[in-house]
Write a protein that holds these residues in place. Sequence first.
Motif: not given
Length: 523
Positions: A225-227, A233-234, A239-240, A266-273
């Motif tokens: 897992a890589v943040a 990210q694969n 990633d728990p 509100a705006v979110g910083e969302i690092w989700v592939d």
Amino acid sequence: MRRNARPDATAAWWQDAVFYQVYVRSFADSDGDGVGDLEGIRAKLGYLELLGVDALWLTPFFRSPMADHGYDVADPRDVDPLFGDLAAFDRLVEDAHGHGIKVTIDLVPNHTSDQHAWFQAALAAGAGSPERARYYFRDGRGSEPPNNWTSVFGGPAWTRVPDGQWYLHLFAPQQPDLNWESSDVRVDLVETLRFWLDRGVDGFRIDVAHGMAKPEGLPDMDPAAVAVMAGEQNPEVVDPRFDNEAVHDVHRLIRRVLDEYPGRMAVGEIWVDSDERFARYVRPDELHLGFNFKLARADFDADAVRRAIERSLLAAGSAPPTWTLSNHDVVRHVTRYGDGAEGVRRARAMALVELALPGAVYLYNGEELGLPNVELPDWARQDPVYHRSGGAEEGRDGCRVPVPWEGVEPPFGFTTGSSTWLPMPAEWGPLTVEAQLEDPGSMLSLYRQAVEIRGSHPAFDGTELEWYGAPPGCFAFRRKGGGLICALNTTAAPVPLPPGEVLLSSAPLEGTLLPPDASVWLV
């Protein structure tokens, strides 16, 4: 008045707003200490109004030991003396509103500073105490940490305290993670939100909006897992550490408070592939906007940029999409696109692509000047990423160098002092605001024109895109409802322009041809 500067306070002004991210340390220094501050920003509001932006996003200016330049917050309801005081903040908000500019600020709910009163109390209280329950304190596995989680900044995500327990920090050891199962944590967040909303802020940018919630039992992570924020990210790897279901309870809590204050967002910083996972953050009872960074991660290639646009529109669902090319955590796009004259040409082209899209746009201070990333000497680097990795990772300092305002040598009017918190390149003289302001061919003039046209021309109405056929290495889309056409050429040869009247181009047109590394707006 800008077409989308709606006077009704309850209107969704953010849906197509142009936000300007101010990295507070690096924008303008009013007191000569080489570090930007709130009074420095206030002194430049006339420039920001001239640029035409609708709103500011201020990075953290709260009390902090500055282990991560303010993202380690010791008191979320006060101003660090480095940046001013609450009176200075109040003056900034009042004057910004007087210039017709909204003010949004960072919110850092995933962690606090290790100097926060709560964490200090937790250290003193000992294992099993209510004070420790506000964080993730755990017994280890013998001499090993409670699990194998790693920090996004490098190294283990656990640090041992003198009594033998360990505490969790997904970032630096000076940034212990809060436990959102604690009612104290939730009550305190509401107090922080109301504190700033009552002072007149127009919204928040939620740091690490995909964090906060942790899975029950804190199971080991897959070593592969890589943040997402630290690399690709694969998709097969879970990633728990991030994007756990309970995080949406936190966003619903934030939304309930904001809904009591009409016109706030509100705006979110969302690092989700995953597009499907991302869409969950911008449901009607959660965030108003979400950064997905796909455009910022796309190569300068028409197919890659189109895929990023299409996926971003899909992921946003019924919410407005949010676009950005650079911020304080990524390499500046002039450099990503090749640096030098090539990088500048491509950055100009992408500025028009981004500003042609429906939704909200976030500009990063200095991008309107065409600033590149800076190769800093090792002695000057301050980012914990650099130090935690033992120098293996350069860190983010290169995109955080102060903004050049005037003159022909450092500090280029950024400060009245002799030095700046990060050194400025001697060759930045042609990139200053002063040098570009009256030059019609400058990057700054392009941004000013583009933002003005975007905010006043009816061709920018409508929220959907229609794609045209285009030569390989190119694309063209039309804004349904308004009719704007935007074409991009990422090839090495000129291509024919689509039919229409030219509104603006990123480079001089060659008759009816769009040159390489260029974009154009037509109606």
